[in-house]
Design an enzyme around this catalytic site. Structure first.
Site, PDB file in Angstrom:
ATOM      1  N   HIS A  96       2.563 -18.021  -8.858  1.00  0.00           N
ATOM      2  CA  HIS A  96       2.161 -18.075 -10.266  1.00  0.00           C
ATOM      3  C   HIS A  96       1.625 -19.466 -10.598  1.00  0.00           C
ATOM      4  O   HIS A  96       2.261 -20.468 -10.259  1.00  0.00           O
ATOM      5  CB  HIS A  96       3.336 -17.724 -11.182  1.00  0.00           C
ATOM      6  CG  HIS A  96       2.918 -17.649 -12.610  1.00  0.00           C
ATOM      7  ND1 HIS A  96       2.166 -16.591 -13.105  1.00  0.00           N
ATOM      8  CD2 HIS A  96       3.064 -18.517 -13.638  1.00  0.00           C
ATOM      9  CE1 HIS A  96       1.904 -16.813 -14.380  1.00  0.00           C
ATOM     10  NE2 HIS A  96       2.432 -17.979 -14.731  1.00  0.00           N
TER      11      HIS A  96
ATOM     12  N   ASN B 138      -6.111 -18.130  -1.977  1.00  0.00           N
ATOM     13  CA  ASN B 138      -4.746 -18.287  -1.461  1.00  0.00           C
ATOM     14  C   ASN B 138      -4.511 -17.439  -0.217  1.00  0.00           C
ATOM     15  O   ASN B 138      -3.765 -17.846   0.676  1.00  0.00           O
ATOM     16  CB  ASN B 138      -3.723 -17.949  -2.556  1.00  0.00           C
ATOM     17  CG  ASN B 138      -3.615 -19.086  -3.545  1.00  0.00           C
ATOM     18  OD1 ASN B 138      -3.005 -20.122  -3.251  1.00  0.00           O
ATOM     19  ND2 ASN B 138      -4.235 -18.926  -4.707  1.00  0.00           N
TER      20      ASN B 138
ATOM     21  N   GLY C 280      -9.280 -14.589  -3.508  1.00  0.00           N
ATOM     22  CA  GLY C 280      -8.518 -14.695  -2.262  1.00  0.00           C
ATOM     23  C   GLY C 280      -8.466 -16.078  -1.649  1.00  0.00           C
ATOM     24  O   GLY C 280      -8.235 -16.204  -0.444  1.00  0.00           O
TER      25      GLY C 280
ATOM     26  N   LYS D 182       1.974   5.106 -10.998  1.00  0.00           N
ATOM     27  CA  LYS D 182       2.186   3.919 -10.161  1.00  0.00           C
ATOM     28  C   LYS D 182       3.126   4.248  -9.008  1.00  0.00           C
ATOM     29  O   LYS D 182       2.932   3.778  -7.882  1.00  0.00           O
ATOM     30  CB  LYS D 182       2.773   2.794 -11.012  1.00  0.00           C
ATOM     31  CG  LYS D 182       3.052   1.542 -10.207  1.00  0.00           C
ATOM     32  CD  LYS D 182       3.551   0.396 -11.047  1.00  0.00           C
ATOM     33  CE  LYS D 182       2.452  -0.154 -11.890  1.00  0.00           C
ATOM     34  NZ  LYS D 182       2.763  -1.475 -12.445  1.00  0.00           N
TER      35      LYS D 182
ATOM     36  N   ARG E 164      -1.173  -6.998 -10.477  1.00  0.00           N
ATOM     37  CA  ARG E 164      -0.486  -5.772 -10.894  1.00  0.00           C
ATOM     38  C   ARG E 164       1.004  -6.015 -10.933  1.00  0.00           C
ATOM     39  O   ARG E 164       1.519  -6.814 -10.145  1.00  0.00           O
ATOM     40  CB  ARG E 164      -0.738  -4.646  -9.876  1.00  0.00           C
ATOM     41  CG  ARG E 164      -2.023  -4.001 -10.083  1.00  0.00           C
ATOM     42  CD  ARG E 164      -2.271  -2.863  -9.120  1.00  0.00           C
ATOM     43  NE  ARG E 164      -3.634  -2.464  -9.338  1.00  0.00           N
ATOM     44  CZ  ARG E 164      -4.019  -1.662 -10.306  1.00  0.00           C
ATOM     45  NH1 ARG E 164      -3.129  -1.114 -11.116  1.00  0.00           N
ATOM     46  NH2 ARG E 164      -5.291  -1.403 -10.489  1.00  0.00           N
TER      47      ARG E 164
HETATM   48  C1  GAR Z   1      -3.986 -17.864  -8.336  1.00  0.00           C
HETATM   49  O1  GAR Z   1      -4.158 -18.992  -9.159  1.00  0.00           O
HETATM   50  C2  GAR Z   1      -2.624 -17.238  -8.579  1.00  0.00           C
HETATM   51  O2  GAR Z   1      -1.630 -18.163  -8.894  1.00  0.00           O
HETATM   52  C3  GAR Z   1      -2.940 -16.358  -9.779  1.00  0.00           C
HETATM   53  O3  GAR Z   1      -4.185 -15.798  -9.480  1.00  0.00           O
HETATM   54  C4  GAR Z   1      -4.953 -16.763  -8.752  1.00  0.00           C
HETATM   55  C5  GAR Z   1      -5.596 -16.076  -7.574  1.00  0.00           C
HETATM   56  O4  GAR Z   1      -6.518 -16.937  -6.954  1.00  0.00           O
HETATM   57  N1  GAR Z   1      -1.930 -15.360  -9.969  1.00  0.00           N
HETATM   58  C6  GAR Z   1      -1.513 -14.985 -11.183  1.00  0.00           C
HETATM   59  O5  GAR Z   1      -1.980 -15.426 -12.212  1.00  0.00           O
HETATM   60  C7  GAR Z   1      -0.404 -13.955 -11.180  1.00  0.00           C
HETATM   61  N2  GAR Z   1       0.131 -13.808 -12.486  1.00  0.00           N
HETATM   62  P1  GAR Z   1      -7.094 -16.570  -5.522  1.00  0.00           P
HETATM   63  O6  GAR Z   1      -7.597 -15.125  -5.597  1.00  0.00           O
HETATM   64  O7  GAR Z   1      -8.220 -17.526  -5.295  1.00  0.00           O
HETATM   65  O8  GAR Z   1      -5.997 -16.707  -4.517  1.00  0.00           O
END
Ligand code: GAR
Length: 190
Positions: free
Chosen positions: A107, A14, A12, A65, A89
């Site tokens: 992404h 982000n 989390g 789902k 997901r």
């Molecule tokens: C992030 O790097 C995001 O871009 C990636 O998961 C990470 C989550 O980090 N998402 C994907 O790969 C989606 N395909 P976080 O939990 O520290 O925010």
């Protein structure tokens, strides 16, 4: 004021970047709810620290789902945008139909290169010299929706995978909140 709901599955960082950027309704946006699909994910602690309500959904408790997403829909407050920030997901037709062009995903690679769960690692292993970060609309495919914003990250000679992960996350933490704010407070990107 615009209202968003954030979906996340793990650490989390982000989510925290969004929560800081939009704290107390700054930039005209407020996070009303976190939806998480893992009850032990650290993002739930982060939400509590920011005073943002969260809801954990165990997708395995539902037969399909569609049933899980129908439950999610029933829990959602009125909101302008769903933001997937590390949500691991694939969104199904139920949520997509309820929020057409209103779900965005972060992404950690320059789509359409390196879609999927391991964008950072896949780009590093391939040996590309430039990778980056993408924010895009969610459609029925895997990381295939219309691109909204991208930011490159150069892979320096001798850079380790861990250093690349750090560099990608730093760019994500900047790009995602600004892109969400732009989307909600400026003209829609055509
Ligand atoms: C992030 O790097 C995001 O871009 C990636 O998961 C990470 C989550 O980090 N998402 C994907 O790969 C989606 N395909 P976080 O939990 O520290 O925010």
């Amino acid at each position: 004021m615009k209202h968003i709901v954030v979906f996340a599955s793990g650490d989390g960082s982000n989510f925290a970047a969004l929560a800081r950027y939009f704290e107390s309704g700054r930039h005209g946006v407020t996070i009303d709810l976190l939806i998480c699909d893992h009850q032990d994910a650290y993002v739930l602690t982060r939400a509590a620290d920011f005073g943002i309500p969260s809801l954990t959904i165990d997708y395995h408790e539902f037969a399909t789902k569609a049933a899980a997403e129908a439950y999610v829909l029933a829990q959602l407050p009125p909101c302008d945008l769903l933001v997937l920030a590390g949500f691991m997901r694939i969104v199904g037709p139920t949520l997509l139909a309820a929020f057409p062009d209103q779900i965005v995903n972060l992404h950690p690679a320059l789509l359409p290169s390196f879609p999927g769960r391991n964008g950072i690692q896949d780009a590093y292993a391939y040996g590309v010299k430039v990778t980056g970060v993408t924010v895009h609309y969610v459609d029925a495919g895997i990381d295939s929706g219309r691109i909204i914003a991208q930011e490159p990250v150069r892979i320096q000679p001798e850079m380790s995978l861990a250093e690349l992960v750090t560099a990608i996350h730093a760019v994500e933490h900047d790009l995602l909140p600004k892109t969400v704010a732009d989307l909600l407070t400026k003209e829609r990107i055509a």
